[in-house]
Design a protein around this motif. Structure first.
Motif, PDB file in Angstrom:
ATOM      1  N   MET A   6       0.840  -1.194   0.000  1.00 45.69           N
ATOM      2  CA  MET A   6       0.000   0.000   0.000  1.00 45.69           C
ATOM      3  C   MET A   6       0.875   1.245   0.000  1.00 45.69           C
ATOM      4  O   MET A   6       0.633   2.216  -0.718  1.00 45.69           O
ATOM      5  CB  MET A   6      -0.932  -0.010   1.225  1.00 45.69           C
ATOM      6  CG  MET A   6      -2.046   1.023   1.163  1.00 45.69           C
ATOM      7  SD  MET A   6      -3.251   0.628  -0.127  1.00 45.69           S
ATOM      8  CE  MET A   6      -4.431   1.972   0.091  1.00 45.69           C
ATOM      9  N   VAL A   7       1.923   1.202   0.828  1.00 47.38           N
ATOM     10  CA  VAL A   7       2.952   2.234   0.859  1.00 47.38           C
ATOM     11  C   VAL A   7       4.288   1.511   1.009  1.00 47.38           C
ATOM     12  O   VAL A   7       4.473   0.770   1.980  1.00 47.38           O
ATOM     13  CB  VAL A   7       2.750   3.226   2.029  1.00 47.38           C
ATOM     14  CG1 VAL A   7       3.856   4.282   2.042  1.00 47.38           C
ATOM     15  CG2 VAL A   7       1.384   3.887   1.952  1.00 47.38           C
ATOM     16  N   ASP A   8       5.206   1.728   0.090  1.00 43.83           N
ATOM     17  CA  ASP A   8       6.469   0.987   0.095  1.00 43.83           C
ATOM     18  C   ASP A   8       7.570   1.824   0.746  1.00 43.83           C
ATOM     19  O   ASP A   8       8.449   2.377   0.084  1.00 43.83           O
ATOM     20  CB  ASP A   8       6.860   0.608  -1.331  1.00 43.83           C
ATOM     21  CG  ASP A   8       8.072  -0.314  -1.372  1.00 43.83           C
ATOM     22  OD1 ASP A   8       8.571  -0.700  -0.302  1.00 43.83           O
ATOM     23  OD2 ASP A   8       8.520  -0.633  -2.487  1.00 43.83           O
ATOM     24  N   LEU A   9       7.531   1.909   2.075  1.00 42.01           N
ATOM     25  CA  LEU A   9       8.524   2.710   2.789  1.00 42.01           C
ATOM     26  C   LEU A   9       9.916   2.090   2.709  1.00 42.01           C
ATOM     27  O   LEU A   9      10.922   2.809   2.657  1.00 42.01           O
ATOM     28  CB  LEU A   9       8.107   2.870   4.248  1.00 42.01           C
ATOM     29  CG  LEU A   9       6.834   3.683   4.495  1.00 42.01           C
ATOM     30  CD1 LEU A   9       6.500   3.695   5.980  1.00 42.01           C
ATOM     31  CD2 LEU A   9       6.986   5.096   3.972  1.00 42.01           C
ATOM     32  N   HIS A 363       2.267   5.088  -4.104  1.00 46.41           N
ATOM     33  CA  HIS A 363       3.538   5.503  -3.530  1.00 46.41           C
ATOM     34  C   HIS A 363       4.550   5.705  -4.649  1.00 46.41           C
ATOM     35  O   HIS A 363       4.253   5.475  -5.826  1.00 46.41           O
ATOM     36  CB  HIS A 363       4.046   4.470  -2.503  1.00 46.41           C
ATOM     37  CG  HIS A 363       4.074   3.055  -2.991  1.00 46.41           C
ATOM     38  ND1 HIS A 363       5.090   2.549  -3.759  1.00 46.41           N
ATOM     39  CD2 HIS A 363       3.187   2.036  -2.821  1.00 46.41           C
ATOM     40  CE1 HIS A 363       4.853   1.280  -4.033  1.00 46.41           C
ATOM     41  NE2 HIS A 363       3.697   0.944  -3.480  1.00 46.41           N
ATOM     42  N   THR A 364       5.722   6.145  -4.283  1.00 44.39           N
ATOM     43  CA  THR A 364       6.711   6.557  -5.281  1.00 44.39           C
ATOM     44  C   THR A 364       7.384   5.375  -5.963  1.00 44.39           C
ATOM     45  O   THR A 364       8.047   5.562  -6.986  1.00 44.39           O
ATOM     46  CB  THR A 364       7.791   7.429  -4.613  1.00 44.39           C
ATOM     47  OG1 THR A 364       8.327   6.737  -3.475  1.00 44.39           O
ATOM     48  CG2 THR A 364       7.204   8.739  -4.140  1.00 44.39           C
ATOM     49  N   GLU A 365       7.237   4.168  -5.427  1.00 44.59           N
ATOM     50  CA  GLU A 365       7.930   3.005  -5.997  1.00 44.59           C
ATOM     51  C   GLU A 365       7.030   2.110  -6.846  1.00 44.59           C
ATOM     52  O   GLU A 365       7.459   1.046  -7.289  1.00 44.59           O
ATOM     53  CB  GLU A 365       8.554   2.168  -4.870  1.00 44.59           C
ATOM     54  CG  GLU A 365       9.812   2.769  -4.279  1.00 44.59           C
ATOM     55  CD  GLU A 365       9.578   4.094  -3.585  1.00 44.59           C
ATOM     56  OE1 GLU A 365      10.304   5.052  -3.902  1.00 44.59           O
ATOM     57  OE2 GLU A 365       8.676   4.180  -2.748  1.00 44.59           O
ATOM     58  N   LEU A 366       5.787   2.503  -7.083  1.00 46.53           N
ATOM     59  CA  LEU A 366       4.905   1.709  -7.941  1.00 46.53           C
ATOM     60  C   LEU A 366       5.503   1.597  -9.340  1.00 46.53           C
ATOM     61  O   LEU A 366       5.940   2.587  -9.922  1.00 46.53           O
ATOM     62  CB  LEU A 366       3.527   2.367  -8.040  1.00 46.53           C
ATOM     63  CG  LEU A 366       2.476   2.036  -6.999  1.00 46.53           C
ATOM     64  CD1 LEU A 366       1.227   2.870  -7.242  1.00 46.53           C
ATOM     65  CD2 LEU A 366       2.121   0.561  -7.001  1.00 46.53           C
ATOM     66  N   ASP A 367       5.499   0.387  -9.899  1.00 48.98           N
ATOM     67  CA  ASP A 367       6.007   0.240 -11.264  1.00 48.98           C
ATOM     68  C   ASP A 367       4.883  -0.187 -12.202  1.00 48.98           C
ATOM     69  O   ASP A 367       3.772  -0.523 -11.782  1.00 48.98           O
ATOM     70  CB  ASP A 367       7.194  -0.731 -11.329  1.00 48.98           C
ATOM     71  CG  ASP A 367       6.858  -2.149 -10.863  1.00 48.98           C
ATOM     72  OD1 ASP A 367       5.732  -2.622 -11.145  1.00 48.98           O
ATOM     73  OD2 ASP A 367       7.723  -2.791 -10.235  1.00 48.98           O
ATOM     74  N   ASP A 368       5.175  -0.164 -13.498  1.00 51.79           N
ATOM     75  CA  ASP A 368       4.150  -0.426 -14.512  1.00 51.79           C
ATOM     76  C   ASP A 368       3.568  -1.833 -14.390  1.00 51.79           C
ATOM     77  O   ASP A 368       2.362  -2.036 -14.589  1.00 51.79           O
ATOM     78  CB  ASP A 368       4.730  -0.233 -15.917  1.00 51.79           C
ATOM     79  CG  ASP A 368       4.991   1.223 -16.247  1.00 51.79           C
ATOM     80  OD1 ASP A 368       4.543   2.100 -15.473  1.00 51.79           O
ATOM     81  OD2 ASP A 368       5.647   1.496 -17.274  1.00 51.79           O
TER      82      ASP A 368
END
Length: 384
Positions: A6-9, A363-368
């Motif tokens: 959900m959030v990749d801290l 989050h900022t690390e989501l990829d395609d």
């Protein structure tokens, strides 16, 4: 495919640990754990980023809201208008100060506080409005400030979810979320767009006198050691958290742009899907435009119509896709905040949203690959 968070801290930390670790180590070595140089550095850098005269760091976002209200001198029984569709902290601090919360409905397109509902709620006891910049974009602050000016009310911006977002006035002027009202409050909870590695918060204002009052409140009411000039609290941002935030602040715009990019990809996948209403920006765009700076997507929140939302949540969890329902119960129906003054017909939008909304990983690390898997899983569920 990487496990979807959900959030990749952890993923974010791995990318910035070469910057964060030395910043934390500096605090450990100089042992200035409270009100140390890192706190003052972060304060000044955030003031510059936001274009605001005063940033007063504090222990968390809930404290930030409470201290802002204390600084304004609100008295028990004063009415404070805020949105029914938000996290409980917003109304919690109103009640804690023995003020009277007045909950009103929100807009169905951007989820923010409804301007006409504010107007209807004003009474001779009304002293303040708390617009919540929900999910990452500003409420209609130009209209809120006009109402406040007309009725001589304070405006306290709850900016816990929209740091870095821009608000554009009708004349084209742009200002940062949280810097428009008399005072703004934010949270640096780890999952926020600018998050620390514990709890943290801050208060913003352009009012010199108010800033002075608030600086005393956060530190036991002291301006000089052991001289307590105002009733205060113990609410300070510790130096280690400030070190983390100061290391991450230069990356905030990059983080927000990554969220906007992910939101565009979600929107493109869902645009023509029956049963899904994609989020809209405050400018009324059907989606997220290429130059979007008004929405920083703390949450990417869909509405599903004619779809069993709770069954969809269960299906996503079974498929390894975390999701959230923000928020499942309106504040006016929470046991702590029920009030016989409220009429259900006044909360038509909120009562619908709590049945329809679902927030997807953002989050900022989501990829395609992850986004494609998420969107395909949802569309396949809806299409049967």
């Amino acid at each position: 495919m990487k496990k979807i968070q959900m959030v990749d801290l952890k993923g974010q930390y791995n990318d910035i640990k070469d910057v964060v670790n030395p910043s934390i180590q500096e605090v450990i070595e100089n042992t200035a754990f409270i009100n140390g140089p890192k706190v003052h550095d972060f304060q000044k850098n955030l003031e510059q980023y936001l274009g605001v005269k005063h940033v007063i760091p504090c222990a968390n976002g809930t404290d930030a809201l409470q201290i802002a209200m204390m600084g304004l001198g609100l008295k028990p029984g004063d009415e404070v208008i805020t949105a029914d569709f938000t996290f409980a902290a917003t109304v919690e601090v109103i009640a804690l100060l023995q003020l009277t919360p007045v909950l009103v409905d929100v807009n169905e397109d951007d989820f923010n506080i409804n301007i006409e509902a504010i107007k209807r709620a004003i009474t001779p006891k009304t002293k303040a409005i708390v617009p919540v910049h929900l999910f990452g974009q500003c409420a209609n602050m130009e209209a809120v400030m006009a109402i406040a000016k007309e009725h001589k009310l304070f405006v306290i911006e709850d900016n816990a979810q929209a740091i870095g977002a821009n608000y554009t006035y009708k004349n084209g002027k742009k200002v940062k979320a949280g810097t428009i009202g008399h005072v703004g409050a934010t949270s640096f909870f780890p999952s926020k767009n600018l998050g620390c590695y514990g709890d943290g918060g801050a208060i913003f204002t352009n009012d010199d006198d108010l800033a002075h009052t608030i600086r005393g409140i956060v530190n036991h009411g002291m301006y000089e050691r052991y001289h307590h000039d105002v009733v205060g609290v113990n609410s300070r941002l510790d130096s280690i958290q400030a070190a983390v935030l100061d290391a991450k602040l230069p990356l905030l715009d990059t983080y927000n742009k990554a969220r906007q990019t992910a939101a565009r990809k979600y929107n493109a996948a869902f645009k023509d899907q029956d049963g899904i209403i994609i989020p809209k920006t405050v400018g009324g765009c059907d989606g997220v435009c290429d130059t979007c700076d008004c929405h920083v997507f703390h949450q990417y929140t869909l509405r599903v119509h004619g779809v069993d939302r709770d069954a969809l949540v269960q299906h996503l969890n079974e498929k390894g896709i975390p999701c959230g329902v923000y928020y499942p119960i309106p504040l006016h129906k929470q046991k702590a905040y029920e009030d016989e003054r409220y009429n259900e017909e006044d909360f038509e939008v909120t009562n619908t949203l709590v049945k329809d909304v679902i927030s997807l990983p953002m989050h900022t690390e989501l990829d395609d690959e992850q986004i494609e898997y998420i969107t395909t899983t949802i569309t396949n569920f809806i299409n049967g």
